[in-house]
Design a protein around this motif. Structure first.
Motif, mmCIF file in Angstrom:
data_model
loop_
_atom_site.group_PDB
_atom_site.id
_atom_site.type_symbol
_atom_site.label_atom_id
_atom_site.label_comp_id
_atom_site.label_asym_id
_atom_site.label_seq_id
_atom_site.Cartn_x
_atom_site.Cartn_y
_atom_site.Cartn_z
ATOM 1 N N TYR A 32 0.824 -1.206 0.000
ATOM 2 C CA TYR A 32 0.000 0.000 0.000
ATOM 3 C C TYR A 32 0.860 1.259 0.000
ATOM 4 O O TYR A 32 1.878 1.333 0.691
ATOM 5 C CB TYR A 32 -0.883 0.052 1.242
ATOM 6 C CG TYR A 32 -2.098 -0.841 1.178
ATOM 7 C CD1 TYR A 32 -1.999 -2.196 1.467
ATOM 8 C CD2 TYR A 32 -3.347 -0.332 0.858
ATOM 9 C CE1 TYR A 32 -3.108 -3.016 1.422
ATOM 10 C CE2 TYR A 32 -4.467 -1.132 0.812
ATOM 11 C CZ TYR A 32 -4.344 -2.482 1.096
ATOM 12 O OH TYR A 32 -5.453 -3.280 1.055
ATOM 13 N N ALA A 33 0.421 2.257 -0.744
ATOM 14 C CA ALA A 33 0.902 3.611 -0.527
ATOM 15 C C ALA A 33 0.123 4.164 0.668
ATOM 16 O O ALA A 33 -1.067 3.887 0.817
ATOM 17 C CB ALA A 33 0.672 4.477 -1.751
ATOM 18 N N MET A 34 0.810 4.932 1.506
ATOM 19 C CA MET A 34 0.188 5.458 2.718
ATOM 20 C C MET A 34 0.259 6.976 2.709
ATOM 21 O O MET A 34 1.315 7.556 2.451
ATOM 22 C CB MET A 34 0.900 4.908 3.957
ATOM 23 C CG MET A 34 0.854 3.391 4.083
ATOM 24 S SD MET A 34 -0.827 2.749 4.247
ATOM 25 C CE MET A 34 -1.322 3.507 5.796
ATOM 26 N N GLY A 35 -0.865 7.583 3.017
ATOM 27 C CA GLY A 35 -0.924 9.036 3.021
ATOM 28 C C GLY A 35 -1.379 9.592 4.358
ATOM 29 O O GLY A 35 -1.997 8.888 5.159
ATOM 30 N N TRP A 36 -1.020 10.846 4.590
ATOM 31 C CA TRP A 36 -1.547 11.614 5.727
ATOM 32 C C TRP A 36 -2.345 12.792 5.168
ATOM 33 O O TRP A 36 -1.892 13.485 4.248
ATOM 34 C CB TRP A 36 -0.426 12.136 6.617
ATOM 35 C CG TRP A 36 0.206 11.106 7.495
ATOM 36 C CD1 TRP A 36 1.386 10.445 7.278
ATOM 37 C CD2 TRP A 36 -0.300 10.615 8.736
ATOM 38 N NE1 TRP A 36 1.638 9.566 8.309
ATOM 39 C CE2 TRP A 36 0.617 9.652 9.223
ATOM 40 C CE3 TRP A 36 -1.432 10.885 9.508
ATOM 41 C CZ2 TRP A 36 0.435 8.966 10.425
ATOM 42 C CZ3 TRP A 36 -1.614 10.204 10.708
ATOM 43 C CH2 TRP A 36 -0.692 9.256 11.157
ATOM 44 N N PHE A 37 -3.516 12.996 5.732
ATOM 45 C CA PHE A 37 -4.368 14.125 5.417
ATOM 46 C C PHE A 37 -4.724 14.820 6.733
ATOM 47 O O PHE A 37 -4.538 14.259 7.808
ATOM 48 C CB PHE A 37 -5.655 13.661 4.720
ATOM 49 C CG PHE A 37 -5.452 13.257 3.286
ATOM 50 C CD1 PHE A 37 -4.819 12.059 2.973
ATOM 51 C CD2 PHE A 37 -5.901 14.058 2.253
ATOM 52 C CE1 PHE A 37 -4.641 11.677 1.653
ATOM 53 C CE2 PHE A 37 -5.728 13.680 0.929
ATOM 54 C CZ PHE A 37 -5.095 12.489 0.630
ATOM 55 N N ARG A 38 -5.263 16.019 6.608
ATOM 56 C CA ARG A 38 -5.722 16.712 7.812
ATOM 57 C C ARG A 38 -6.963 17.530 7.486
ATOM 58 O O ARG A 38 -7.181 17.927 6.334
ATOM 59 C CB ARG A 38 -4.624 17.615 8.375
ATOM 60 C CG ARG A 38 -4.223 18.783 7.479
ATOM 61 C CD ARG A 38 -3.014 19.503 8.073
ATOM 62 N NE ARG A 38 -2.608 20.641 7.271
ATOM 63 C CZ ARG A 38 -1.515 21.360 7.495
ATOM 64 N NH1 ARG A 38 -0.714 21.047 8.507
ATOM 65 N NH2 ARG A 38 -1.237 22.387 6.722
ATOM 66 N N GLN A 39 -7.748 17.770 8.525
ATOM 67 C CA GLN A 39 -8.979 18.538 8.352
ATOM 68 C C GLN A 39 -9.155 19.460 9.545
ATOM 69 O O GLN A 39 -9.298 18.979 10.673
ATOM 70 C CB GLN A 39 -10.180 17.606 8.194
ATOM 71 C CG GLN A 39 -11.459 18.334 7.829
ATOM 72 C CD GLN A 39 -12.537 17.387 7.358
ATOM 73 O OE1 GLN A 39 -12.476 16.185 7.579
ATOM 74 N NE2 GLN A 39 -13.530 17.928 6.666
ATOM 75 N N ALA A 40 -9.149 20.755 9.260
ATOM 76 C CA ALA A 40 -9.393 21.757 10.283
ATOM 77 C C ALA A 40 -10.883 22.065 10.323
ATOM 78 O O ALA A 40 -11.603 21.838 9.332
ATOM 79 C CB ALA A 40 -8.589 23.018 9.979
ATOM 80 N N PRO A 41 -11.388 22.585 11.436
ATOM 81 C CA PRO A 41 -12.819 22.892 11.538
ATOM 82 C C PRO A 41 -13.279 23.818 10.415
ATOM 83 O O PRO A 41 -12.652 24.850 10.146
ATOM 84 C CB PRO A 41 -12.927 23.573 12.904
ATOM 85 C CG PRO A 41 -11.785 23.031 13.682
ATOM 86 C CD PRO A 41 -10.672 22.842 12.696
ATOM 87 N N CYS A 95 -4.688 9.055 8.636
ATOM 88 C CA CYS A 95 -3.879 8.292 7.697
ATOM 89 C C CYS A 95 -4.815 7.534 6.766
ATOM 90 O O CYS A 95 -5.972 7.255 7.108
ATOM 91 C CB CYS A 95 -2.893 7.362 8.391
ATOM 92 S SG CYS A 95 -3.608 5.945 9.211
ATOM 93 N N ALA A 96 -4.305 7.212 5.587
ATOM 94 C CA ALA A 96 -5.109 6.571 4.563
ATOM 95 C C ALA A 96 -4.227 5.632 3.751
ATOM 96 O O ALA A 96 -3.023 5.854 3.628
ATOM 97 C CB ALA A 96 -5.738 7.621 3.652
ATOM 98 N N ALA A 97 -4.854 4.606 3.198
ATOM 99 C CA ALA A 97 -4.124 3.586 2.443
ATOM 100 C C ALA A 97 -4.667 3.504 1.020
ATOM 101 O O ALA A 97 -5.885 3.567 0.799
ATOM 102 C CB ALA A 97 -4.264 2.232 3.129
#
Length: 126
Positions: A32-41, A95-97
């Motif tokens: 798997y490729a692994m990613g990081w994302f983020r979400q602010a309010p 995190c996401a795959a």
């Protein structure tokens, strides 16, 4: 699909550091490729960084030079080392795959990822 569990979030002062971890279940993590994302309010979920199965990395401009993504396939874990944190880094980090072909131009899109963790809160105070 893999199951993903993030940890390592918390409250830190501006200029400080945190290391996020994401542990994946299953025996195919290394594919798997692994990613990081983020979400602010009140904002859309945004790309932070991604690492391919072979270790190639790509970062959002906003974190380049401050964040480092890495993986340990023996531990089924991907990391995000976050240094020189700023108040604008405050968000829930996910995190996401992705098991598809690793194409830099597409890996910044949340829609190409197959599995997501529950998120971990990062708060940076000024």
């Amino acid at each position: 699909q893999v199951q993903l569990v993030e940890s390592g979030g918390g409250l830190v002062q501006a200029g400080g550091s945190l290391r996020l971890s994401c542990v994946a279940s299953g025996h195919t993590f290394r594919s798997y490729a692994m990613g990081w994302f983020r979400q602010a309010p009140g904002k859309e979920r945004e790309f932070v960084a991604v690492i391919s199965w072979s270790g190639n990395t790509y970062y959002a401009d906003s974190v380049k030079g401050r964040f480092t993504i890495s993986r340990d396939n023996a531990k089924n874990t991907v990391y995000a080392q976050m240094n020189s944190l700023k108040p604008e880094d405050t968000a829930v980090y996910y995190c996401a795959a992705n098991r598809g072909q690793f194409i830099i131009g597409t890996m910044t899109s949340r829609y190409v990822y197959d599995s997501w963790g529950q998120g971990t809160q990062v708060t940076v105070s000024s």
